[in-house]
Enzyme design. Structure first.
Site, PDB file in Angstrom:
ATOM      1  N   CYS A  76       0.556  -1.045  -0.076  1.00 37.34           N
ATOM      2  CA  CYS A  76      -0.098  -0.064   0.021  1.00 37.34           C
ATOM      3  C   CYS A  76       0.791   1.074  -0.001  1.00 37.34           C
ATOM      4  O   CYS A  76       1.432   1.575  -0.923  1.00 37.34           O
ATOM      5  CB  CYS A  76      -0.900   0.111   1.431  1.00 37.34           C
ATOM      6  N   HIS A  99      -3.632  -5.480   1.165  1.00 38.29           N
ATOM      7  CA  HIS A  99      -2.810  -5.780   2.362  1.00 38.29           C
ATOM      8  C   HIS A  99      -2.877  -7.363   2.949  1.00 38.29           C
ATOM      9  O   HIS A  99      -3.590  -7.774   3.886  1.00 38.29           O
ATOM     10  CB  HIS A  99      -3.482  -5.154   3.611  1.00 38.29           C
ATOM     11  N   GLU A 116      -0.929  -8.762   5.063  1.00 34.99           N
ATOM     12  CA  GLU A 116      -0.893  -8.709   6.736  1.00 34.99           C
ATOM     13  C   GLU A 116      -2.080  -8.733   7.366  1.00 34.99           C
ATOM     14  O   GLU A 116      -2.238  -8.831   8.577  1.00 34.99           O
ATOM     15  CB  GLU A 116       0.225  -7.427   6.974  1.00 34.99           C
TER      16      GLU A 116
END
Ligand SMILES: Nc1ncnc2c1ncn2[C@@H]1O[C@H](COP(=O)(O)OP(=O)(O)O)[C@@H](O)[C@H]1O
Ligand SMILES: [Mg+2]
Lengths: 230, 768, 85, 85
Positions: free
Chosen positions: A86, A203, A205
């Site tokens: 990002c 994302h 994560e």
């Protein structure tokens, strides 16, 4: 393996990346302060999401000049793994580690949603634990995620298999409805010429536990372990 | 006491100037009496801010005192920047809601953004790390382009600020009604997590301790925002336009990290944000809480512009600023932490033994008040309260006297109308602009009954939600106040959470009008009753009065921010149907009440009748029974009936999660003698739609709890429609039509408007 | 040394999609400004800087644009002549 | 009717906080441009519009600024004289 998560003043996904590495992957992780010059012997560097410097002017434009980035750039040039997620993707582009740029979403709104990305190449350092064509559910949250580059750069990326992820619909089609930000050719993630720098808007994560909606992101981090172990 | 002389160049104190500062003659005389002399211009400014409604609560304090504020787990009740409750494991939750209505009416983007910034600071100054944002918004009709402009701007302001700071915005409510046309409501709530031992209060202590200004420099913006927030919206506020504050979420993020580090470091004794009335109220409030004196030298305050007067420096509402009381000798340690975060810190004064509040400009004293009386001796009013006869008449009108429209023969038509009413329709257009997943704790995000966040390192989660039906409160403030609390409790209970405590934001009109103060008094009384019955004390909140656009008050809107606790992650429950073949059960009683319903408002453009009865014992019993069933592990989904009644609730259970839409067969034909519209769209309270794999078990639990509970149908995931048998007809609703009505309405309204491309909303949004 | 004001115009590369420009054009049409055929949205940056002379001031700002203010991939920049501030 | 190009400069209103300008100033300092004392970041908008004459074109664009292009609460705008496109 040791992961270094860079903390810029306005980073706010550093914490999520750190927890994905330590809690889910069970690997070692350290925070790297933007004012330092020391990567603390990290094998893999993560440029996390957030608003590094408020993202004033252009997302990532100011962050790329922070002291730690000199080390990160050297690390990348040496062929070592760097992941830009990002805001980290934007910083990597601004820093010249990846081609192209990320511009304001075509619909001009910030978009926060669970999207589907299709794995375009499964033989990269970051995707070898996926199959080509796999559909991953991963959240996006950004206002400037429209990937742009000149046509020849885009062709180059495709011919060299450096487009790693594309936005797709539930059936795996690259429809424009599935494209949350108007990125050229539905591109969601790319790797560098050397294949050691990954930039992506979604994302991974945030997709490391079914409890919070998806665990499709775990294999991305596992891929790095697998490759380095091999 | 020092000798205070008028400051050269300051205007002389005239009746006109006093009036401009919003002080009545009596209040001015009170001030003179307190000082024993005429005030200086600076002192007048200080008092006009501290005695403004926003800071002084002069019309609301006595009524607020009647609210219950205690429970064994309440660590901090009203009186601090935020309330705090313990959730076990040595952890606590800090939470607070606050309004930014008037600034948002003038400049929606910055007004909403700075509202979010202010409430964030209230929470992290308690030593808590913010983990979630909520909001509660009210606008006029979306048919009005100015309203669409306000809606788009507020949503973008809320989103951009929270997104940049990195706090997920996870829940809220948005209501559209003509009564809010000229005066939108923008309430923001923040929830933070802390270790009980890190709890810190904004209480100045320790004679000789330095007072330090931290964060952004002080500019001329927002001067007198506090008194601005305490006036009707009118040309007066237009004149104040340039005084609007601009938010800087990036600096807020630095301030957040630096403040938490400061609190952990042990170098400080107190910290408070400079919110409404800036340096003045923050320093005065901290001195009052600590019952000490303070002295501040304005020439030491870092300013953004040259030549700012003491008056301006004291009253500026520049954002992203904090006031810190450090331990003597730890100044450098404090500075070090701030430098790390690229923030400035300047010692601007100190705590003194002498019981005075003193402001100097270099050596000269420009303002001085006797001790803490500055805050405690503000006026307090209990104005006349009388119910408006017009509203009484509306309440007594019979909803069933409203003739059905011919189209209503087809119940599907009515259902679609309601699902596409902006107040009921999906708000995804708004919350897609809010990052709801950052920090990866969001188990249930926007779209559910309440949001659920897991608490890392434990097996627990919290559920949070804001709620209020202003139309009910308008028709019957006492009942409406009860329902606001009960609905919020029901919403968190539907996710498997035990309702714990509330914060609240009381948005009302001009309290000097008897019918408005009646609404205020009664609504708070109703809230108090519900809080006692449901065991959810009030830990804080905020009052916003004078919400009127020329002539007309907004619906009285006491927004409730509820926090609930889930003891086991396995109990987290969703609102939509999950499993094919599950039995569908209805907790609670079908009373067919149409008064004050969304049905009357949307289909008949009528606001009348008595709002649904709110039997608090029943509410409690239903919530307890539901939670027992959930803990027994037999509940697949739970969704409460609110706006639009059972019909809308069932439709939402089928299509709210559009990707996973599924049908159901429902049989309501048992309620003979009740008109279809009452069965489907009546808004009787204390009702919850539950789907379960073990209906016998759930029915048995309900029976033991003395709660009526009936099986009303079966989940048919593979079916493409929702079928409802009614007393005298059958409603067969294709899911695609329900989904279209529910999901596509607001996006299509907003896409046909240019307003959402106005440039103040094209200001910096960046990636994340 | 004297203080100069240097204005910079930064505009999106021709050929690149300009959603802001398009959104504004549409908005203007809806607002009744039918005569508008095209809108381009860029950045306007004013730098106040000390320098010996206007030339040096402009050179320095050109540097700033190359390094930070403009993105070479997506933007063009243009510098107006420095004026005394 | 002829086609005109009208350039508009929109800047944050004086006295209001300009977070973007501040961030860029700080960044330029860390990049070694110490001589910079102040930066303001605004918008540069080019409107192409048909009109009978330059005056009318400029008047129309002034209207556009009041209605849409500039935020009357937080921004000031300035219109350059229209040129034939
Ligand atoms: N409606 C309310 N119910 C209970 N407490 C309230 C209410 N409104 C305000 N308070 C309390 O009064 C104190 C001052 O409120 P407020 O002025 O909003 O705080 P702040 O200084 O953060 O703006 C806070 O502790 C708040 O919790
Ligand atoms: Mg406060």
């Amino acid at each position: 393996m040791k992961f270094g998560v860079v903390t810029f003043p306005g980073s706010n996904c550093d914490y999520d990346a750190f927890h994905a590495i330590t809690e889910i992957l069970g690997e070692e992780a350290v925070y790297l302060w933007h004012k330092d010059h020391d990567l603390q012997g990290s094998d893999v560097i993560i440029l996390p999401g957030g608003f590094s410097y408020g993202d004033y002017l252009r997302a990532g434009a100011i962050a790329r000049f922070s002291p730690i980035m000199q080390e990160v750039i050297a690390h990348a040039r040496s062929g070592a793994p760097v992941i830009g997620i990002c805001n980290g993707f934007q910083i990597a582009c601004e820093a010249g580690l990846l081609p192209g740029a990320l511009m304001r979403n075509s619909h001009l709104q910030f978009v926060s949603a669970q999207v589907i990305v299709r794995v375009e190449s499964a033989d990269t350092l970051f995707t070898n634990r996926y199959e080509r064509g796999d559909l991953l559910r991963i959240p996006v949250a950004h206002g400037e995620g429209r990937y742009v580059a000149s046509p020849d750069v885009l062709d180059g990326l495709e011919n060299e298999g450096r487009v790693v992820f594309r936005y797709a619909d539930a059936k795996g089609n690259l429809s424009s409805d599935a494209n949350p930000n108007g990125s050229e050719r539905n591109i969601a993630g790319i790797v560098s010429e050397g294949g050691n720098v990954l930039g992506m808007m979604p994302h991974p994560e945030r997709a490391c536990s079914p409890l919070v909606g998806s665990s499709d992101g775990i294999r991305l981090f596992e891929s790095i372990l697998a490759r380095v172990a091999a | 006491m020092a000798h205070v002389l008028p400051r050269p160049g300051d205007p002389a104190i005239t009746p006109a100037l006093v009036a401009e500062h919003g002080l009545t003659k009596a209040e001015y005389e009170r001030l003179v009496a307190m000082l024993g002399r005429a005030p200086t211009f600076t002192e007048l400014g200080i008092i006009s801010a501290l005695w403004s409604e926003h800071c002084s609560y002069k019309h609301s304090r006595p009524v607020l005192k009647t609210l219950p504020t205690e429970a064994p787990y309440v660590l901090q009740g009203p009186g601090e920047n935020a309330g705090v409750i313990s959730i076990g494991d040595g952890l606590a939750i800090a939470f607070k809601i606050e309004s930014h209505n008037h600034p948002s009416a003038v400049e929606p983007y910055q007004g909403a953004a700075t509202g979010v910034g202010g409430i964030l600071r209230d929470v992290f100054t308690m030593g808590a790390r913010p983990i979630a944002m909520l909001n509660s918004l009210r606008f006029g009709s979306l048919d009005n382009s100015r309203v669409r402009y306000l809606f788009a701007g507020v949503v973008k302001g809320v989103g951009d600020y929270g997104n940049c700071v990195g706090i997920p915005t996870v829940a809220g409510e948005i209501v559209f009604d003509k009564s809010y046309e000229g005066n939108p409501l923008v309430n923001a709530m923040c929830v933070g997590l802390l270790h009980e031992d890190d709890l810190i209060r904004a209480k100045a202590e320790g004679v000789g301790n330095p007072i330090i200004a931290v964060g952004a420099r002080t500019g001329r913006d927002g001067i007198h925002g506090a008194s601005f927030a305490s006036e009707d919206l009118s040309e007066a506020s237009d004149a104040k336009r340039p005084r609007i504050q601009v938010g800087d979420p990036f600096t807020e993020k630095l301030l957040l990290e630096a403040s938490l580090e400061l609190i952990k470091s042990g170098h400080i004794v107190a910290i408070q944000d400079m919110g409404a009335a800036g340096l003045t109220s923050s320093s005065a409030e901290m001195a009052e809480r600590g019952d000490v004196g303070v002295t501040i030298d304005v020439t030491r305050v870092p300013t953004r512009e040259s030549g700012m007067s003491p008056y301006e420096i004291l009253l500026s509402e520049s954002q992203e600023r904090m006031l810190v009381v450090a331990k003597k000798g730890h100044e450098d340690a404090v500075r070090e932490i701030l430098v790390k975060w690229d923030l400035t810190a300047a010692v601007i004064g100190q705590v003194i033994a002498e019981p005075v509040y003193r402001v100097t400009e270099g050596a000269t004293v420009v303002a001085e008040f006797p001790g803490s009386r500055l805050v405690t001796d503000c006026p307090s009013y209990s104005p006349e309260a009388r119910e408006s006869d017009a509203i009484k008449a509306l309440r007594n009108a019979d909803p069933f006297a409203v003739a059905e429209r011919p189209e209503e023969k087809d119940s599907l038509w009515t259902l679609e109308q309601l699902l596409s009413a902006p107040t009921i329709a999906s708000k995804a257009w708004a919350y897609r602009q809010y990052d709801s997943t950052v920090r990866t704790n969001t188990v249930i995000g926007p779209g559910g009954d309440a949001a659920v966040l897991r608490i890392r390192g434990t097996n627990k989660a919290i559920a949070v939600k804001t709620d209020c039906n202003g139309r009910y409160v308008y028709l019957d403030p006492r009942v409406g106040g009860r329902i606001a609390v009960a609905e919020a409790a029901r919403n968190v209970a539907c996710t498997g959470a035990r309702p714990m405590a509330i914060t609240n934001c009381l948005n009302f009109g001009n309290p000097t009008r008897p019918e408005v103060f009646y609404q205020f008094r009664e609504a708070v009384a109703g809230m108090g009753e519900a809080c006692r019955a449901l065991g959810t004390p009030v830990t804080g909140g905020n009052v916003s009065l004078y919400n009127e656009s020329p002539g007309r008050a907004v619906y009285p809107t006491p927004v409730i921010g509820m926090v609930g606790l889930i003891d086991d992650l396995a109990h987290i429950t969703r609102a939509t149907f999950q499993r094919d073949g599950d039995a569908v059960l209805l907790f609670g009683e079908m009373r067919g009440e149409l008064g004050g319903s969304e049905y009357l408002a949307t289909i008949h453009d009528q606001v009348l009748g008595a709002p649904p009865e709110c039997d608090l014992d029943l509410e409690k019993a239903v919530i307890d029974a539901l939670l027992e069933a959930i803990r027994a592990g037999v509940v697949s989904s739970a969704h409460d009936c609110s706006d639009g009644g059972l019909g809308v609730a069932l439709a939402e259970c089928c299509v709210a999660d559009r990707e996973n839409a599924g049908g159901a067969d429902i049989d309501l034909s048992g309620w003979r003698g009740m008109p279809n519209r009452a069965v489907l769209f009546g808004e009787s309270q204390a009702r919850i739609v539950v789907s379960t794999s073990d209906p016998a078990r759930v029915l048995e639990i309900a029976k033991r709890a003395g709660v009526s509970c009936a099986r009303i149908g079966t989940v048919r995931r593979k079916s493409d429609s929702l079928t409802i048998k009614l007393p005298d007809s059958v409603l067969k609703a294709p899911l695609v039509r329900l989904a279209r009505a529910f999901h596509d309405t607001i996006p299509s309204i907003m896409s046909r408007t240019p307003e959402h491309t106005t440039f103040d909303e094209l200001t910096q949004v960046a990636a994340h | 040394m004297a203080k100069f004001r240097i204005a910079v115009h930064i505009t999106p590369r021709k050929g690149l999609l300009d959603p802001q420009g398009k959104a504004v054009t549409d908005a203007l049409h809806t607002l009744g400004f039918q005569s508008v055929s095209n809108v381009h949205v860029g950045r306007y940056i004013i730098v106040e800087s000390d320098s010996h002379d206007a030339i040096t001031a402009e050179e320095t700002v050109t540097e700033m644009c190359k390094k930070l203010l403009a993105n070479p991939v997506t933007e063009d920049f243009e510098i107006e002549s420095a004026v005394h501030a």
